[in-house]
Design an enzyme around this catalytic site. Structure first.
Site, PDB file in Angstrom:
ATOM      1  N   SER A  31       4.381   2.360   2.991  1.00 23.84           N
ATOM      2  CA  SER A  31       4.224   0.922   3.259  1.00 23.84           C
ATOM      3  C   SER A  31       4.733   0.561   4.656  1.00 23.84           C
ATOM      4  CB  SER A  31       5.004   0.115   2.219  1.00 23.84           C
ATOM      5  OG  SER A  31       5.016  -1.246   2.593  1.00 23.84           O
ATOM      6  N   THR A  84       3.684  -4.120  -5.160  1.00 25.65           N
ATOM      7  CA  THR A  84       2.457  -3.361  -5.013  1.00 25.65           C
ATOM      8  C   THR A  84       2.365  -2.395  -6.197  1.00 25.65           C
ATOM      9  OG1 THR A  84       1.145  -2.039  -3.485  1.00 25.65           O
ATOM     10  CG2 THR A  84       3.532  -1.703  -3.360  1.00 25.65           C
ATOM     11  N   LYS A  88       1.844  -5.171  -9.960  1.00 26.26           N
ATOM     12  CA  LYS A  88       1.234  -6.494  -9.767  1.00 26.26           C
ATOM     13  C   LYS A  88       0.819  -7.176 -11.076  1.00 26.26           C
ATOM     14  CE  LYS A  88      -0.718  -5.952  -5.121  1.00 26.26           C
ATOM     15  NZ  LYS A  88      -1.946  -6.093  -4.322  1.00 26.26           N
ATOM     16  N   ASP A 124      -2.940 -12.412  -1.806  1.00 23.09           N
ATOM     17  CA  ASP A 124      -4.039 -11.517  -1.406  1.00 23.09           C
ATOM     18  C   ASP A 124      -5.346 -12.282  -1.168  1.00 23.09           C
ATOM     19  OD1 ASP A 124      -2.744  -9.064  -1.306  1.00 23.09           O
ATOM     20  OD2 ASP A 124      -3.094  -8.622  -3.426  1.00 23.09           O
ATOM     21  N   GLY A 149     -15.967  -2.668  -6.506  1.00 23.22           N
ATOM     22  CA  GLY A 149     -14.670  -2.449  -7.138  1.00 23.22           C
ATOM     23  C   GLY A 149     -14.385  -3.481  -8.206  1.00 23.22           C
ATOM     24  N   GLY A 151     -10.825  -3.529  -9.473  1.00 19.14           N
ATOM     25  CA  GLY A 151      -9.367  -3.454  -9.632  1.00 19.14           C
ATOM     26  C   GLY A 151      -8.744  -4.777  -9.206  1.00 19.14           C
ATOM     27  N   TYR A 247      -7.373  -0.166   5.533  1.00 16.36           N
ATOM     28  CA  TYR A 247      -7.032  -0.272   6.964  1.00 16.36           C
ATOM     29  C   TYR A 247      -6.484   1.039   7.522  1.00 16.36           C
ATOM     30  CZ  TYR A 247      -2.521  -1.062   4.770  1.00 16.36           C
ATOM     31  OH  TYR A 247      -1.412  -0.925   3.979  1.00 16.36           O
TER      32      TYR A 247
END
Ligand code: NDP
Length: 301
Positions: A31, A84, A88, A124, A149, A151, A247
């Site tokens: 992280s 994270t 979550k 988010d 996705g 999730g 990223y």
């Protein structure tokens, strides 16, 4: 080179005048949240010295230990937390106060303690919306969106788009059962008539007729070297825009293909920064500079 995380049993009370912030997760060693937040805190402190004793750590906490970690961290002087993987969703059973936005997304990534209890938020969806506007000049209102996705990140994207009045959402996911569960859960908070599930590679014709489609990759496909692209872009017009939440690496195969086809595209760093800035705003009640966070991120990635 990133600093190693603290283990939860290494966390001791902070000095009385310190305010602790941290990201909790497992694994957490990769992280870069401490770099982002500490840079923004330094910038805040240069304008407002009362923030000079705020500090942000990363702490390894596994799924079984979240319940005991939360009161321990509050006692040690931690007031703001990011969550994270794998916390979550699990945190819903550990706290009583959850902001409506987090409830509709079905995930909490930000906690704030007022001294007596932890309150849950989600930044988010906000981070994604600001990234799409800032990097791709694309508002969610009236947008036609294809989400890959099902999730937590995909659900945040869908919830944010629905809350802003998007036009249509097409969603594909490897596991159909998980996709259907996600749409059903979104139906508790939103009108989901505009959501159309489909299976890759069977892309519905209606999608291909849309000139201004926004494709969002919210799968983890692309994180690892050698990963395939979650969808082939060849059939889409070059006016399609592509946002990949990944990223690191900075350019996935999906983004490479988008760029080679002349599509406007962007990676997920902007979402990471804007969700982090939003969390810090929740904690400090101050306007936070995303620029300090972008600079810090570029130095470590
Ligand atoms: P989840 O574990 O909740 O979901 C992972 C998703 O990826 C699921 O839809 C899963 O499909 C899919 N997937 C995983 N492996 C494959 C594969 N081999 N082929 C096809 N699909 C696959 O993770 P999150 O939703 O939290 O995160 C998803 C991505 O978004 C990650 O890359 C994460 O790094 C990124 N992210 C970026 C953020 C940012 O700020 N930029 C914020 C949050 C997330 P299935 O259901 O079938 O398993």
């Amino acid at each position: 080179m990133l600093d190693p995380p603290l283990k939860i049993d290494e966390v001791v009370p902070l000095a009385d005048d310190q305010v602790g912030l941290a990201v909790l997760g497992s694994p957490i060693k990769h992280s870069i949240s401490p770099q982002l937040h500490n840079a923004a805190i330094r910038e805040l402190a240069s304008r407002c010295p009362s923030f000079s004793n705020w500090v942000y750590h990363k702490i390894e906490v596994d799924a079984q230990n979240l319940g005991s970690a939360l009161p321990h961290l509050a006692q040690c002087g931690y007031r703001g937390l990011n969550l994270t993987i794998p916390h979550k969703v699990e945190v819903f059973s550990k706290i009583n106060s959850i902001h409506e936005e987090a409830r509709s997304i079905g995930a909490v990534n930000t906690l704030w303690s007022n001294g007596s209890e932890w309150q849950g938020f989600n930044s988010d969806g906000y981070g994604l919306e600001r990234a799409l506007m800032g990097e791709l000049n694309t508002p969610l209102k009236s947008a036609n969106i294809l989400i890959l996705g099902a999730g937590g990140a995909a659900r945040a994207a869908a919830a944010q788009a629905l809350s802003r009045g998007c036009k249509n959402i097409w969603i594909a996911n490897r596991s159909t059962a998980r996709l259907n569960q996600m749409i059903q859960a979104l139906g508790d908070s939103f009108d989901v008539d505009c959501i159309v599930p489909f299976e890759i590679p069977n892309i519905p014709d209606a999608i291909l007729e849309i000139e201004s489609m926004l494709i969002i990759n919210a799968t983890s496909l692309g994180l690892n070297v050698g990963d395939l692209s979650p969808v082939s872009l060849e059939v889409f017009p070059s006016s399609t825009k592509v946002y990949d939440m990944i990223y690191n690496p900075a350019e996935t195969l999906l983004l490479k293909q988008a760029r080679s086809m002349g599509m406007e595209c962007e990676n997920g760093l902007s979402m990471l920064v804007y969700q982090a800035a939003r969390s810090l705003e929740i904690w400090t009640k101050q306007k936070v500079s995303a620029e300090a966070m972008f600079s810090a991120a570029r130095m470590v990635l």
